[in-house]
Motif scaffolding. Structure first.
Motif, short mmCIF file in Angstrom:
data_model
loop_
_atom_site.label_atom_id
_atom_site.label_comp_id
_atom_site.label_asym_id
_atom_site.label_seq_id
_atom_site.Cartn_x
_atom_site.Cartn_y
_atom_site.Cartn_z
N GLY A 90 -5.02 13.87 -2.34
CA GLY A 90 -3.85 14.74 -2.42
C GLY A 90 -2.84 14.50 -1.31
N ILE A 91 -3.33 14.31 -0.09
CA ILE A 91 -2.41 14.12 1.04
C ILE A 91 -2.27 12.64 1.42
CG2 ILE A 91 -2.06 14.59 3.50
CD1 ILE A 91 -3.23 17.35 3.06
N GLY A 92 -3.39 11.95 1.54
CA GLY A 92 -3.34 10.56 1.99
C GLY A 92 -2.68 9.60 1.01
N MET A 93 -3.32 9.42 -0.15
CA MET A 93 -2.84 8.42 -1.11
C MET A 93 -1.56 8.79 -1.82
SD MET A 93 -5.92 6.42 -3.03
CE MET A 93 -6.84 7.81 -3.63
N PHE A 94 -1.38 10.10 -2.10
CA PHE A 94 -0.25 10.51 -2.94
C PHE A 94 0.93 11.11 -2.17
CE2 PHE A 94 -3.91 10.52 -5.83
CZ PHE A 94 -3.43 9.66 -6.80
N VAL A 95 0.77 11.27 -0.85
CA VAL A 95 1.89 11.79 -0.06
C VAL A 95 2.16 10.91 1.15
CG1 VAL A 95 2.79 13.73 1.29
CG2 VAL A 95 1.48 14.18 -0.78
N THR A 96 1.24 10.91 2.10
CA THR A 96 1.47 10.28 3.40
C THR A 96 1.79 8.79 3.29
OG1 THR A 96 -0.03 11.88 4.42
CG2 THR A 96 0.51 9.91 5.69
N ILE A 97 0.92 8.04 2.64
CA ILE A 97 1.09 6.59 2.58
C ILE A 97 2.35 6.17 1.82
CG2 ILE A 97 0.04 4.43 1.79
CD1 ILE A 97 -2.71 5.75 2.41
N PRO A 98 2.56 6.65 0.58
CA PRO A 98 3.78 6.25 -0.13
C PRO A 98 5.06 6.73 0.55
CG PRO A 98 2.57 7.89 -1.40
CD PRO A 98 1.67 7.44 -0.30
N ARG A 99 5.01 7.93 1.19
CA ARG A 99 6.21 8.43 1.88
C ARG A 99 6.61 7.51 3.02
NH1 ARG A 99 5.49 14.16 4.53
NH2 ARG A 99 4.44 12.90 6.10
N MET A 100 5.63 6.92 3.68
CA MET A 100 5.94 5.99 4.77
C MET A 100 6.69 4.76 4.27
SD MET A 100 2.40 6.19 6.90
CE MET A 100 1.75 7.76 7.46
N SER A 101 6.27 4.24 3.13
CA SER A 101 6.96 3.06 2.60
C SER A 101 8.39 3.41 2.17
CB SER A 101 6.18 2.49 1.41
OG SER A 101 6.19 3.38 0.30
N ALA A 102 8.55 4.57 1.53
CA ALA A 102 9.89 4.99 1.09
C ALA A 102 10.80 5.26 2.28
CB ALA A 102 9.77 6.24 0.22
N THR A 103 10.24 5.85 3.33
CA THR A 103 11.03 6.12 4.54
C THR A 103 11.47 4.83 5.20
OG1 THR A 103 9.79 8.16 4.90
CG2 THR A 103 11.03 7.31 6.77
N THR A 104 10.58 3.85 5.22
CA THR A 104 10.91 2.55 5.80
C THR A 104 12.14 1.95 5.11
OG1 THR A 104 8.60 2.12 6.39
CG2 THR A 104 10.06 0.22 6.26
N HIS A 105 12.20 2.12 3.79
CA HIS A 105 13.36 1.58 3.07
C HIS A 105 14.62 2.41 3.33
CE1 HIS A 105 15.76 -0.33 0.01
NE2 HIS A 105 16.10 0.87 -0.42
N GLU A 106 14.51 3.73 3.15
CA GLU A 106 15.70 4.58 3.20
C GLU A 106 16.32 4.68 4.59
OE1 GLU A 106 15.13 8.36 1.28
OE2 GLU A 106 14.02 7.46 -0.38
N LEU A 107 15.47 4.77 5.63
CA LEU A 107 15.98 4.92 6.99
C LEU A 107 16.06 3.60 7.74
CD1 LEU A 107 14.52 8.17 8.58
CD2 LEU A 107 16.89 7.63 8.09
N GLY A 108 15.35 2.60 7.23
CA GLY A 108 15.33 1.32 7.92
C GLY A 108 16.09 0.22 7.21
N VAL A 109 15.45 -0.36 6.23
CA VAL A 109 16.01 -1.54 5.56
C VAL A 109 17.35 -1.25 4.89
CG1 VAL A 109 15.61 -3.24 3.74
CG2 VAL A 109 13.72 -2.53 5.23
N HIS A 110 17.44 -0.12 4.20
CA HIS A 110 18.67 0.20 3.46
C HIS A 110 19.87 0.37 4.40
CE1 HIS A 110 21.16 1.68 0.20
NE2 HIS A 110 21.48 2.74 0.93
N GLN A 111 19.63 0.86 5.61
CA GLN A 111 20.74 1.04 6.56
C GLN A 111 21.31 -0.30 7.02
OE1 GLN A 111 21.84 4.18 7.16
NE2 GLN A 111 20.23 4.82 5.75
N LEU A 112 20.44 -1.31 7.09
CA LEU A 112 20.88 -2.63 7.54
C LEU A 112 21.27 -3.55 6.39
CD1 LEU A 112 18.19 -3.33 10.32
CD2 LEU A 112 20.46 -2.33 10.59
N PHE A 113 20.53 -3.42 5.28
CA PHE A 113 20.76 -4.30 4.13
C PHE A 113 20.84 -3.44 2.86
CE2 PHE A 113 18.02 -6.45 7.26
CZ PHE A 113 18.87 -7.47 7.66
N PRO A 114 21.99 -2.81 2.63
CA PRO A 114 22.13 -1.88 1.50
C PRO A 114 21.85 -2.48 0.13
CG PRO A 114 24.00 -1.73 3.00
CD PRO A 114 23.22 -2.92 3.41
N SER A 115 21.99 -3.79 -0.01
CA SER A 115 21.81 -4.42 -1.32
C SER A 115 20.35 -4.71 -1.67
CB SER A 115 22.60 -5.74 -1.38
OG SER A 115 22.15 -6.64 -0.39
N VAL A 116 19.46 -4.56 -0.69
CA VAL A 116 18.03 -4.83 -0.94
C VAL A 116 17.43 -3.68 -1.74
CG1 VAL A 116 15.76 -5.16 0.11
CG2 VAL A 116 17.78 -6.23 1.14
#
Length: 429
Positions: A90-116
């Motif tokens: 409930g928390i690990g596989m379906f919240v914490t882990i996927p949220r980290m990947s999405a955050t990496t994109h939205e706050l990290g990669v997307h800010q530098l490379f919007p087209s990715v």
């Protein structure tokens, strides 16, 4: 540098890094922003849930012998598997882990490379996670030596700039119960659960360094102290940065957008790069640790029918699918899961820390039972908007402050203790 000091730093840095994930960077600025001039009070509430209880969870596991299973044993033999599965799923596989990947994109990669596209970021994120997590015996060493030092330097850079050259002055926001708001909002960091999950890994890493008995316990306590100091500095800085932007940040701004706005105001163009790297490292270190623990648990649960590496791969695939939904969607469905399970985890940790003073197994059983019943009723009431359930919960002491489960937990502890004692006396007669 002596070996002991070096090992203490590795353990402390790794513990800091595994605790400091996506939610730890997203939520403190948001809480500081809504708290405004009340940010110090909010910091105290956040630190109890985000620092004190997570570190106590590690100490609780150490106290009972080094395994989460030992912490739950007084309740029932089946409780460990069921509750651990709920936490990890409930928390690990379906919240914490996927949220980290999405955050990496939205706050990290997307800010530098919007087209990715987000899917590209998320697939690469989990490929790196798989590489680091597939060898569970070296997870802590890799995180503590390789990833964390870079993360700490970047976070101190962001926080230092925000503290010594503030972007604004905290304003009165009119928030009520800033303490309880921060305390409960910090549930979303998931760090009490992370501490329960990852404590056995740290204990194993300390043993692998050659420490046993009192020296191992001392090493663990030193590591938690180092991690705690690091988290306090970073959380305090992030909350203050959020509060300093309370005068100009738009109302209702999303958490990820707020962080980007604040860092951009503070650091300008270089801030986007620093934030992107910090986000990627913070999310990777936490995700790797949690993936390793869940993979190990599922491997044992299935009695090695599927290997540890296969479970790690499965977790990564699930993370890719859910992470693609984005941070907003994950945060929305996550809170009911946290409100149902987190109070139970907190009570377990407190019982584990003070286990020498717990009278008997009935104490555990009563406290956990009433905590879970109240948490479940509160969660169901918030989901289906049932007035009857809401009225029942609001009549409980401290319910308006978000602690409806606290008094029932204490009552359950006392009643459970007495029932178990009376039952023992009857059997003796």
């Amino acid at each position: 540098m002596s070996k002991t000091v070096q090992h203490s730093l590795i353990v402390g840095f790794a513990l800091f890094a595994i605790f400091f994930g996506a939610g730890n960077l997203i939520f403190p600025p948001s809480i500081g922003n809504v708290s405004g001039t009340e940010w110090v009070v909010a910091l105290v509430g956040f630190c109890i849930t985000g620092i004190v209880l997570p570190l106590l969870s590690v100490i609780a596991i150490i106290n009972v012998g080094g395994k989460f299973e030992d912490l739950t044993r007084p309740i029932s033999p089946w409780f460990y598997k069921v509750f651990n599965l709920l936490l990890m799923g409930g928390i690990g596989m379906f919240v914490t882990i996927p949220r980290m990947s999405a955050t990496t994109h939205e706050l990290g990669v997307h800010q530098l490379f919007p087209s990715v596209p987000s899917i590209v970021t998320i697939v690469i994120f989990f490929a790196i996670c798989f590489y680091f997590a597939m060898d569970k015996s070296n997870v802590i060493d890799k995180i503590g030596k390789v990833l964390t030092p870079v993360l700490v330097v970047i976070l101190l850079f962001i926080v230092g700039k925000g503290i010594f050259d503030p972007i604004g002055t905290p304003v009165v926001t009119g928030i009520k119960n800033s303490f309880s708001n921060a305390f409960i909002s910090a549930y979303q960091t998931g760090d009490v659960v992370t501490g329960i999950f990852c404590a056995p890994i740290f204990i194993a890493a300390i043993a692998a360094f050659g420490y046993k008995g009192k020296s191992a316990r001392k090493m663990a306590l030193t590591g938690t102290l180092i991690a705690g100091i690091g988290l306090l500095i970073v959380y305090g800085g992030l909350l203050f940065i959020g509060a300093s932007g309370s005068g100009f940040a738009p109302a209702g701004i999303e958490d990820t957008a707020l962080v980007s706005l604040l860092v951009d105001r503070s650091l300008g163009g270089i801030g986007a790069v620093a934030l992107a790297v910090a986000i990627a490292l913070a999310c990777l270190t936490s995700a790797i640790g949690v993936i390793a623990v869940i993979g190990d648990f599922l491997n044992d649960l299935t009695k090695n029918k599927l290997s540890y590496r296969i479970w790690v791969a499965i977790i990564c695939v699930i993370g890719i699918v859910i992470g693609s939904a984005g941070v907003g969607a994950i945060v929305t469905y996550a809170m009911p899961i946290f409100t149902a399970l987190y109070p139970v985890a907190i009570v377990l940790v407190i019982l584990g820390v003070f286990q020498k003073f717990v009278p008997n197994p009935g104490s555990y059983q009563g406290a956990i039972l009433l905590t879970f019943i109240v948490s479940l009723l509160e969660t169901v009431g918030s989901l289906i908007k049932t007035p009857v359930l809401k009225d029942i919960i609001l009549k409980l002491p401290l319910a308006s402050d978000g602690f409806s489960w606290l008094i029932p937990a204490i009552v359950g502890f006392i009643v459970g203790t007495l029932i178990h004692k009376l039952k023992g006396q009857k059997e003796a007669n």
